[in-house]
Write a protein that holds these residues in place. Sequence first.
Motif, PDB file in Angstrom:
ATOM      1  N   ILE A 182      34.115  38.227  33.422  1.00  0.00           N
ATOM      2  CA  ILE A 182      35.261  37.655  34.147  1.00  0.00           C
ATOM      3  C   ILE A 182      36.559  38.012  33.430  1.00  0.00           C
ATOM      4  O   ILE A 182      37.570  38.344  34.057  1.00  0.00           O
ATOM      5  N   ASP A 183      36.526  37.970  32.104  1.00  0.00           N
ATOM      6  CA  ASP A 183      37.713  38.234  31.308  1.00  0.00           C
ATOM      7  C   ASP A 183      38.051  39.728  31.259  1.00  0.00           C
ATOM      8  O   ASP A 183      39.183  40.129  31.508  1.00  0.00           O
ATOM      9  N   ARG A 184      37.060  40.561  30.974  1.00  0.00           N
ATOM     10  CA  ARG A 184      37.333  41.961  30.676  1.00  0.00           C
ATOM     11  C   ARG A 184      37.422  42.862  31.903  1.00  0.00           C
ATOM     12  O   ARG A 184      38.024  43.930  31.828  1.00  0.00           O
ATOM     13  N   ALA A 185      36.799  42.471  33.019  1.00  0.00           N
ATOM     14  CA  ALA A 185      36.686  43.390  34.153  1.00  0.00           C
ATOM     15  C   ALA A 185      37.412  42.911  35.403  1.00  0.00           C
ATOM     16  O   ALA A 185      37.243  43.492  36.471  1.00  0.00           O
ATOM     17  N   ARG A 186      38.219  41.857  35.286  1.00  0.00           N
ATOM     18  CA  ARG A 186      38.904  41.314  36.466  1.00  0.00           C
ATOM     19  C   ARG A 186      39.819  42.360  37.099  1.00  0.00           C
ATOM     20  O   ARG A 186      40.636  42.985  36.402  1.00  0.00           O
ATOM     21  N   PRO A 187      39.713  42.569  38.423  1.00  0.00           N
ATOM     22  CA  PRO A 187      40.619  43.523  39.091  1.00  0.00           C
ATOM     23  C   PRO A 187      42.081  43.092  38.935  1.00  0.00           C
ATOM     24  O   PRO A 187      42.394  41.900  38.957  1.00  0.00           O
ATOM     25  N   VAL A 188      42.942  44.062  38.773  1.00  0.00           N
ATOM     26  CA  VAL A 188      44.364  43.785  38.563  1.00  0.00           C
ATOM     27  C   VAL A 188      44.947  43.099  39.807  1.00  0.00           C
ATOM     28  O   VAL A 188      44.653  43.480  40.939  1.00  0.00           O
ATOM     29  N   ASP A 189      45.769  42.077  39.576  1.00  0.00           N
ATOM     30  CA  ASP A 189      46.473  41.350  40.641  1.00  0.00           C
ATOM     31  C   ASP A 189      45.539  40.637  41.620  1.00  0.00           C
ATOM     32  O   ASP A 189      45.944  40.284  42.729  1.00  0.00           O
ATOM     33  N   ALA A 190      44.292  40.408  41.229  1.00  0.00           N
ATOM     34  CA  ALA A 190      43.356  39.701  42.110  1.00  0.00           C
ATOM     35  C   ALA A 190      43.680  38.209  42.114  1.00  0.00           C
ATOM     36  O   ALA A 190      44.098  37.644  41.106  1.00  0.00           O
ATOM     37  N   ASP A 191      43.477  37.577  43.258  1.00  0.00           N
ATOM     38  CA  ASP A 191      43.700  36.138  43.393  1.00  0.00           C
ATOM     39  C   ASP A 191      42.389  35.401  43.097  1.00  0.00           C
ATOM     40  O   ASP A 191      41.318  35.797  43.588  1.00  0.00           O
ATOM     41  N   SER A 192      42.451  34.322  42.323  1.00  0.00           N
ATOM     42  CA  SER A 192      41.233  33.616  41.907  1.00  0.00           C
ATOM     43  C   SER A 192      40.482  33.022  43.091  1.00  0.00           C
ATOM     44  O   SER A 192      39.239  33.035  43.124  1.00  0.00           O
ATOM     45  N   LEU A 193      41.210  32.499  44.089  1.00  0.00           N
ATOM     46  CA  LEU A 193      40.545  31.955  45.269  1.00  0.00           C
ATOM     47  C   LEU A 193      39.864  33.066  46.069  1.00  0.00           C
ATOM     48  O   LEU A 193      38.730  32.914  46.545  1.00  0.00           O
ATOM     49  N   GLY A 194      40.548  34.205  46.221  1.00  0.00           N
ATOM     50  CA  GLY A 194      39.953  35.332  46.923  1.00  0.00           C
ATOM     51  C   GLY A 194      38.714  35.845  46.213  1.00  0.00           C
ATOM     52  O   GLY A 194      37.717  36.207  46.849  1.00  0.00           O
ATOM     53  N   LEU A 195      38.746  35.875  44.872  1.00  0.00           N
ATOM     54  CA  LEU A 195      37.579  36.304  44.104  1.00  0.00           C
ATOM     55  C   LEU A 195      36.409  35.348  44.314  1.00  0.00           C
ATOM     56  O   LEU A 195      35.262  35.779  44.450  1.00  0.00           O
ATOM     57  N   THR A 196      36.705  34.063  44.353  1.00  0.00           N
ATOM     58  CA  THR A 196      35.643  33.071  44.540  1.00  0.00           C
ATOM     59  C   THR A 196      35.015  33.197  45.922  1.00  0.00           C
ATOM     60  O   THR A 196      33.783  33.166  46.063  1.00  0.00           O
ATOM     61  N   ALA A 197      35.842  33.382  46.956  1.00  0.00           N
ATOM     62  CA  ALA A 197      35.322  33.542  48.315  1.00  0.00           C
ATOM     63  C   ALA A 197      34.457  34.790  48.417  1.00  0.00           C
ATOM     64  O   ALA A 197      33.367  34.772  49.011  1.00  0.00           O
TER      65      ALA A 197
END
Length: 308
Positions: A182-197
């Motif tokens: 979650i820390d090292r590979a998160r897409p740039v400018d991704a929204d946390s709610l969108g990632l969860t959905a």
Amino acid sequence: MNRPDTGANNHLGALIPFLILFAVGGAWGAVPSIARLAVTRGIEPMGYVFWVAVGATGLCWTICLFKGIRPRFSGPYVRYYLLSGCTRFVFAGFVMYSVLQNIPAGIVAIILGTSPLMTFVASVTLKFEKFSLIRSIGIAIGLVGIVLMFAPGAGLPAGVSMGWLALALLPPLIYAYSNIVIDRARPVDADSLGLTAGMFTIAAAIALPLALVTGQFHPIWAVKFGLPEAAMFGHAAILSFCFVGLYELIRRAGATFGGQATYVTTLTGVLYGMLLLGERPGIWVWAAAALVLAGVGLVNSGGKSSGR
């Protein structure tokens, strides 16, 4: 013209990760007890995973529509969903819910408390964090707490299998891996709610065939909706909140700090077990919990996370 009080804003900004930490950890503490209510009353683990994923998917997508957020499903995002969330929710969840059919929720919550320790060990091994003597002492103390629960005469309830207790160590190990991804590979400018959905959407797609193949699918339309089903969808609402909070917490403060949510989960998990299930941990179980919490506290105080 008055200048904005940047000092106050900085203090508030510094408090936000702690507020998220306690909110996520406290909510997650209810999960073992809620899940145990369901999986010991007729819902099999993988069927439970599927319907929790469906409930969380529906809730997160509804909020996304209201907020104008569109979950993404390009290659990097799907890979991130698989590695950061689906491993944690589908596979670690399946193991945890299977364990909860055989072990009290409070004990499972204590074992989950080792996740921050494992996260730090993995981060140091992968050179994402620097070695710290204080943190290493914290890891040793936490491990003593876990070993204490395996010791003869530790006061575990009658019938608790050492095999199930050992298997319960797998979910926090997967959580540690998930925290780092979650820390090292998160897409740039991704929204946390969108990632969860997006993550829960993929998780539901994975869990459905697994539930069918294992014969654990739970046809909610063919049974009377009762406490197990209510617990299952309540769990979905809690996890929706928790995963959004976890993604955001780790984005702000890094994997090691984000893993500290389980510090709160350990204590509240034991308390929820007492409140919802009438569990009464023995003195040795409380001692083990104290050692795990002390160990996590030392890991948290021994230095700052290096971040992403």
